[in-house]
Structures are given as structure tokens and as C-alpha cells.
Design an enzyme around this catalytic site. Structure first.
Site, PDB file in Angstrom:
ATOM      1  N   GLY A  46       0.736  -1.310  -0.072  1.00  0.00           N
ATOM      2  CA  GLY A  46      -0.040   0.129  -0.025  1.00  0.00           C
ATOM      3  C   GLY A  46       0.712   1.529  -0.012  1.00  0.00           C
ATOM      4  N   GLU A 100       4.118   3.983   6.032  1.00  0.00           N
ATOM      5  CA  GLU A 100       2.830   2.976   5.882  1.00  0.00           C
ATOM      6  C   GLU A 100       1.867   3.880   5.146  1.00  0.00           C
ATOM      7  OE1 GLU A 100       1.122   0.539   5.704  1.00  0.00           O
ATOM      8  OE2 GLU A 100       1.200  -0.974   7.314  1.00  0.00           O
ATOM      9  N   ASP A 104      -5.138   1.467  10.857  1.00  0.00           N
ATOM     10  CA  ASP A 104      -6.604   1.271  11.126  1.00  0.00           C
ATOM     11  C   ASP A 104      -6.810   0.956  12.507  1.00  0.00           C
ATOM     12  OD1 ASP A 104      -9.315   1.005  10.438  1.00  0.00           O
ATOM     13  OD2 ASP A 104      -9.140  -0.894  10.116  1.00  0.00           O
ATOM     14  N   THR A 108      -1.318  -4.047  12.488  1.00  0.00           N
ATOM     15  CA  THR A 108      -0.184  -4.261  11.880  1.00  0.00           C
ATOM     16  C   THR A 108       0.934  -3.602  12.324  1.00  0.00           C
ATOM     17  OG1 THR A 108      -1.740  -4.491   9.947  1.00  0.00           O
ATOM     18  CG2 THR A 108       0.599  -4.127   9.299  1.00  0.00           C
ATOM     19  N   ASP A 160      -5.951  -0.120  -1.815  1.00  0.00           N
ATOM     20  CA  ASP A 160      -7.067  -1.309  -2.429  1.00  0.00           C
ATOM     21  C   ASP A 160      -8.098  -1.686  -1.901  1.00  0.00           C
ATOM     22  OD1 ASP A 160      -5.151  -2.836  -0.667  1.00  0.00           O
ATOM     23  OD2 ASP A 160      -6.178  -4.432  -1.746  1.00  0.00           O
ATOM     24  N   ARG A 166      -5.553   0.796  -6.664  1.00  0.00           N
ATOM     25  CA  ARG A 166      -4.372   1.764  -6.040  1.00  0.00           C
ATOM     26  C   ARG A 166      -3.890   2.684  -6.659  1.00  0.00           C
ATOM     27  NH1 ARG A 166      -2.166  -1.783  -1.955  1.00  0.00           N
ATOM     28  NH2 ARG A 166      -2.276  -4.142  -2.452  1.00  0.00           N
TER      29      ARG A 166
HETATM   30  P1  IMP Z   1      -4.502  -2.309  11.121  1.00  0.00           P
HETATM   31  O1  IMP Z   1      -3.555  -3.570  11.354  1.00  0.00           O
HETATM   32  O2  IMP Z   1      -5.921  -2.434  11.460  1.00  0.00           O
HETATM   33  O3  IMP Z   1      -3.831  -1.127  11.455  1.00  0.00           O
HETATM   34  O4  IMP Z   1      -4.587  -2.378   9.451  1.00  0.00           O
HETATM   35  C1  IMP Z   1      -3.743  -1.738   8.468  1.00  0.00           C
HETATM   36  C2  IMP Z   1      -3.774  -2.350   7.111  1.00  0.00           C
HETATM   37  O5  IMP Z   1      -5.269  -2.540   6.769  1.00  0.00           O
HETATM   38  C3  IMP Z   1      -3.351  -1.519   6.204  1.00  0.00           C
HETATM   39  O6  IMP Z   1      -1.881  -1.635   5.908  1.00  0.00           O
HETATM   40  C4  IMP Z   1      -4.259  -1.653   4.899  1.00  0.00           C
HETATM   41  O7  IMP Z   1      -3.616  -2.668   3.963  1.00  0.00           O
HETATM   42  C5  IMP Z   1      -5.473  -2.168   5.384  1.00  0.00           C
HETATM   43  N1  IMP Z   1      -6.536  -1.168   5.516  1.00  0.00           N
HETATM   44  C6  IMP Z   1      -7.091  -0.671   6.688  1.00  0.00           C
HETATM   45  N2  IMP Z   1      -8.044   0.408   6.288  1.00  0.00           N
HETATM   46  C7  IMP Z   1      -8.043   0.195   4.973  1.00  0.00           C
HETATM   47  C8  IMP Z   1      -9.011   1.150   4.103  1.00  0.00           C
HETATM   48  O8  IMP Z   1     -10.026   1.953   4.492  1.00  0.00           O
HETATM   49  N3  IMP Z   1      -9.012   0.883   2.548  1.00  0.00           N
HETATM   50  C9  IMP Z   1      -7.905  -0.168   2.417  1.00  0.00           C
HETATM   51  N4  IMP Z   1      -7.333  -0.837   3.100  1.00  0.00           N
HETATM   52  C10 IMP Z   1      -7.082  -0.561   4.591  1.00  0.00           C
HETATM   53 MG    MG Z   2      -0.449  -1.558   4.593  1.00  0.00          MG
END
Ligand code: IMP
Ligand code: MG
Length: 180
Positions: A46, A100, A104, A108, A160, A166
Site C-alpha cells: 500500500g 505506511e 486502522d 499491523t 486497494d 491503487r
Molecule cells: P490495521 O492492522 O488494522 O491497522 O490495518 C492496517 C492495514 O489494513 C493497512 O496496511 C491496509 O492494508 C488495510 N486497511 C485498513 N483500512 C483500510 C482502508 O480503508 N482501505 C484499504 N485498506 C485498508
Molecule cells: Mg499496508
């Protein structure tokens, strides 16, 4: 409006707003890293567009590496284990900046920080294009966040939906979900 598979999206952040926000965090980074030579660690897939635009605003010397998480199906007790692949640089005593696309829940990023912690970096900071602060479930110190957004799902500018979308210069927010 655009449609990707079963979802409709409308523009929510224009490219010039994205550019301005990136240039703002780059200015802060330029002050903080003036006499340093950090390693930027961009997380695929991403962040490839964000990283490419960000580095063109940076005035300090730096290196950039791209790495990726690979998910392995673990045992029932350990669940899904994510491992960082492609980081073939020694980060001992280096200033590291993780690049990054979006934070979210923050899980991650926490996994990544835990992975990097034992490798002897001098400092580790986070630069993210986007963040959904209301969804954060972990304690994270995000030093450089270009844009904070609400909880909605977005695509474009590197992000994506199911591998698609993307390439758009603007960021789009989902507006409807057709249930099948
Ligand atoms: P986290 O581990 O919940 O913080 O998620 C992070 C990962 O989820 C990011 O690196 C993205 O790949 C994916 N992600 C989270 N929200 C979105 C969104 O709104 N659109 C696309 N990908 C997302
Ligand atoms: Mg990502």
C-alpha cells in the site's frame, strides 16, 4: 464516482490535498532528521505511492527499503502470525522511519514494531499517510501522520479494495455495499 467490484466509491480527498499534507509532514521530518541519515522502511504493497511522493520532499540524506508482511497460518493457539520479509539491511544503531499507507486498528504496526524492536535500531518512528484514530485498539506513538480520516473504507493513492483501485490519484470513500 467509481465502482470496484460490488462497491461504489466517491472522491473524499483530492490529490492536491494529499500533496499538501505530505509536504507538511516532510517539512517536520526535514527539521528532525537534518543531520541524520535514516533508513526509511516502506511497507508494501500500500505505501509505494506515498513513499515515492514523500521522498521527493525530503532534504536529508536517507536510504529506503521496501519490505512486506507475509501471513502464515499458525496453530490454533498462536493464530495468524505475521512475519516481515525482505528487510535485508542491518538496522543496528540506525534511525528507522516506518512508512505506511494507513493505520486502522494499529495491529499491523504493533506487530512490525515488535519485530523491529530486537534488531538494535537507535530510533524508530512512524510516518503514515492516513490514520483512523477512532479505530485504534493499541497504544501507538505515531509521530508523522499526514491525514486523519473517519472510520470509512477507502481506496486510491496506493490503497486497494481486494487488490484493485491503487492507481487513483485521489482517495475515494465507499458509499454503498450491495449485498449478494
Ligand atoms: P490495521 O492492522 O488494522 O491497522 O490495518 C492496517 C492495514 O489494513 C493497512 O496496511 C491496509 O492494508 C488495510 N486497511 C485498513 N483500512 C483500510 C482502508 O480503508 N482501505 C484499504 N485498506 C485498508
Ligand atoms: Mg499496508
Amino acid at each position: 464516482m467509481i465502482r470496484i467490484k460490488d462497491l461504489d466509491f466517491e472522491v473524499s480527498i483530492r490529490h492536491n490535498e494529499i500533496e499538501d499534507s505530505i509536504s507538511n509532514i516532510a517539512e517536520r521530518m526535514n527539521q528532525d532528521y537534518e543531520d541524520k541519515c535514516p533508513l526509511l522502511l516502506a511497507i508494501l504493497n500500500g505505501s509505494f505511492i506515498f513513499a515515492a511522493d514523500l521522498v521527493r520532499h525530503l532534504t536529508f540524506e536517507h536510504e529506503i527499503q521496501f519490505a512486506k508482511f507475509s501471513s502464515y497460518q499458525g496453530t490454533e493457539s498462536t493464530g495468524n502470525v505475521k512475519e516481515l520479509i525482505g528487510l535485508n539491511v542491518d538496522i543496528t544503531d540506525r534511525d528507522v522511519i516506518i512508512v505506511e499507507d494507513i493505520i486502522d486498528t494499529g495491529k499491523t504496526m504493533s506487530t512490525l514494531l515488535a519485530n523491529l524492536k530486537d534488531r538494535g535500531a537507535r530510533s524508530i518512528e512512524i510516518a503514515t499517510l492516513l490514520m483512523k484514530p477512532e479505530k485504534l485498539t493499541v497504544d501507538l506513538d505515531v509521530k508523522y501522520c499526514a491525514i486523519e480520516i473517519p472510520n470509512d473504507f477507502i481506496v486510491g493513492y496506493g490503497l486497494d479494495y481486494d487488490g484493485l483501485g491503487r492507481q487513483y490519484p485521489d482517495i475515494y470513500t465507499v458509499i454503498s455495499h450491495k449485498e449478494d
